[in-house]
Design an enzyme around this catalytic site. Structure first.
Site, PDB file in Angstrom:
ATOM      1  N   MET A   1       0.607  -1.338   0.089  1.00  0.00           N
ATOM      2  CA  MET A   1      -0.021  -0.255   0.064  1.00  0.00           C
ATOM      3  C   MET A   1       0.950   1.317   0.010  1.00  0.00           C
ATOM      4  O   MET A   1       1.979   1.326   0.731  1.00  0.00           O
ATOM      5  CB  MET A   1      -0.904  -0.086   1.230  1.00  0.00           C
ATOM      6  CG  MET A   1      -1.793   1.115   1.106  1.00  0.00           C
ATOM      7  SD  MET A   1      -2.985   1.050  -0.274  1.00  0.00           S
ATOM      8  CE  MET A   1      -4.303  -0.304   0.262  1.00  0.00           C
TER       9      MET A   1
ATOM     10  N   ASN B   1       2.579  -3.667  -9.154  1.00  0.00           N
ATOM     11  CA  ASN B   1       2.763  -2.594 -10.413  1.00  0.00           C
ATOM     12  C   ASN B   1       2.803  -3.188 -11.533  1.00  0.00           C
ATOM     13  O   ASN B   1       2.252  -2.795 -12.656  1.00  0.00           O
ATOM     14  CB  ASN B   1       3.501  -1.507 -10.035  1.00  0.00           C
ATOM     15  CG  ASN B   1       3.200  -0.749  -8.666  1.00  0.00           C
ATOM     16  OD1 ASN B   1       2.044  -0.813  -8.374  1.00  0.00           O
ATOM     17  ND2 ASN B   1       4.123  -0.118  -8.492  1.00  0.00           N
TER      18      ASN B   1
ATOM     19  N   ASP C   1       8.081   0.353 -13.459  1.00  0.00           N
ATOM     20  CA  ASP C   1       7.255  -0.990 -13.270  1.00  0.00           C
ATOM     21  C   ASP C   1       6.479  -1.203 -14.606  1.00  0.00           C
ATOM     22  O   ASP C   1       6.322  -1.985 -15.366  1.00  0.00           O
ATOM     23  CB  ASP C   1       6.311  -0.897 -12.043  1.00  0.00           C
ATOM     24  CG  ASP C   1       6.956  -0.799 -10.881  1.00  0.00           C
ATOM     25  OD1 ASP C   1       8.194  -1.587 -10.693  1.00  0.00           O
ATOM     26  OD2 ASP C   1       6.672  -0.276  -9.941  1.00  0.00           O
TER      27      ASP C   1
ATOM     28  N   GLY D   1       0.130   8.351  -8.642  1.00  0.00           N
ATOM     29  CA  GLY D   1       0.143   7.158  -8.221  1.00  0.00           C
ATOM     30  C   GLY D   1       0.598   6.040  -9.072  1.00  0.00           C
ATOM     31  O   GLY D   1       0.697   6.448 -10.129  1.00  0.00           O
TER      32      GLY D   1
HETATM   33  O1  RIB Z   1       8.333   0.916  -8.299  1.00  0.00           O
HETATM   34  C1  RIB Z   1       7.339   1.728  -7.491  1.00  0.00           C
HETATM   35  C2  RIB Z   1       6.884   1.096  -6.290  1.00  0.00           C
HETATM   36  O2  RIB Z   1       8.215   1.062  -5.467  1.00  0.00           O
HETATM   37  C3  RIB Z   1       5.911   1.810  -5.412  1.00  0.00           C
HETATM   38  O3  RIB Z   1       4.449   1.587  -5.821  1.00  0.00           O
HETATM   39  C4  RIB Z   1       6.244   1.204  -4.006  1.00  0.00           C
HETATM   40  O4  RIB Z   1       5.420   0.431  -3.490  1.00  0.00           O
HETATM   41  C5  RIB Z   1       7.688   0.611  -4.107  1.00  0.00           C
HETATM   42  O5  RIB Z   1       7.639  -0.749  -4.183  1.00  0.00           O
END
Ligand code: RIB
Length: 298
Positions: A12, A43, A245, A278
């Site tokens: 989260m 992600n 991601d 986000g």
């Molecule tokens: O790569 C981004 C992610 O890194 C974020 O969503 C956070 O949770 C961390 O894991």
């Protein structure tokens, strides 16, 4: 339909928007706070699913309110959660993220993610055996990452290792990854080199093919002996969290079209992702990605 298995973290994200980054010991008034799903594994799974892949996620959440919300969010993206463990007496992973000055700072508390073991990966063997590609990052224990790379290799399924957050990895099993996708700093750490070593030289020294991300500058990949540059796409930036991601999720989805085409698609998807707040907010659907590419000249 392309089938992707992601082995990785689920967090989260506790996001604070601030006018600038606070100095150590300083208290600063922020502009806004929001709680949104994140974690590198989740992600990348969402990025691949929005681009039309059939995605299964191997991961762990805690038996807490965040765990339920994260599970619900992943389900709403159409992700197969048959290999998602809910761990009793454990919290879900969290990431405290400050967004300021066009960049971010992140502190991750792994919690349930730290208890994702090689046994969970082994249980997912039938699922991995049917996949076109496996994605794994390093927000889960290194032995779990190693088990994923080794199992994918044994089953003949290409594994994309996104070595974030960076740590050094033994060359013997790094060599079994189909691609490794670091940024410049992560590549140096992965290979035990100096941070300012020439990244093109390091790409040649890696024991497996490298697709190197360079933020707004795009990415580099190796073809035969040459390092080739895929320029980034110019876009307005709201929040860069999750851009890497998105890049990895897209790379996995389009890998069957060759590394050059996949890297281009991945750069375009990552560019779109930074337009909204986000980690998962701006991740494009396939239709959005195709429309963007058409607008950007094909
Ligand atoms: O790569 C981004 C992610 O890194 C974020 O969503 C956070 O949770 C961390 O894991």
């Amino acid at each position: 339909m392309v089938r992707i298995v992601v082995v990785g973290s689920i967090n989260m994200d506790l996001v604070t928007l601030a006018p600038r980054f606070p100095a150590p010991g300083e208290t600063l008034l922020g502009n806004r706070f929001l709680t949104v799903p994140g974690g590198k594994g989740a992600n990348q799974a969402v990025a691949a699913a929005r681009l039309g892949a059939e995605v299964a996620l191997v991961g762990a959440v805690g038996a807490d309110a965040f765990g339920q919300q994260l599970r619900d969010g992943l389900r709403s993206e159409g992700i197969d959660l048959g290999q998602l463990a809910t761990l009793e007496h454990e919290g879900s992973g969290t990431a405290s993220i400050t967004v300021a000055e066009g960049d971010n700072q992140i502190v991750v508390v792994p919690a349930a993610n730290a208890r994702l073991t090689p046994t969970h990966v082994e249980r997912a063997r039938p699922c991995i055996a049917r996949a076109d590609a496996v994605l794994v990052q390093m927000e889960v224990p290194l032995e779990t990452v190693e088990a994923t790379v080794r199992l994918g290799h044994r089953l003949g399924v290409p594994v994309i290792l996104n070595p974030a957050p960076a740590q050094r990895v033994p060359r013997d099993w790094l060599a079994l990854a189909r691609y490794v996708t670091p940024n410049q700093h992560e590549l140096a750490t992965l290979l035990g080199a100096a941070p300012d070593d020439d990244f093109r030289a390091l790409m040649q020294q890696a024991p497996c093919p490298v697709v190197l991300t360079r933020g707004a500058e795009g990415a580099w990949y190796r073809e035969d002996a040459a390092a080739i540059h895929q320029p980034g796409f110019e876009v307005p930036v709201v929040d860069t969290t999750g851009a890497g991601d998105t890049f990895n999720g897209a790379l996995a989805v389009f890998l069957g079209e060759g590394v050059a085409a996949a890297t281009r698609m991945a750069c375009a998807a990552a560019a779109l992702s930074v337009g909204k707040l986000g980690a998962q907010g701006g991740m494009p659907t396939r239709r959005e990605l195709e429309a963007f590419l058409a607008r950007s000249g094909g």
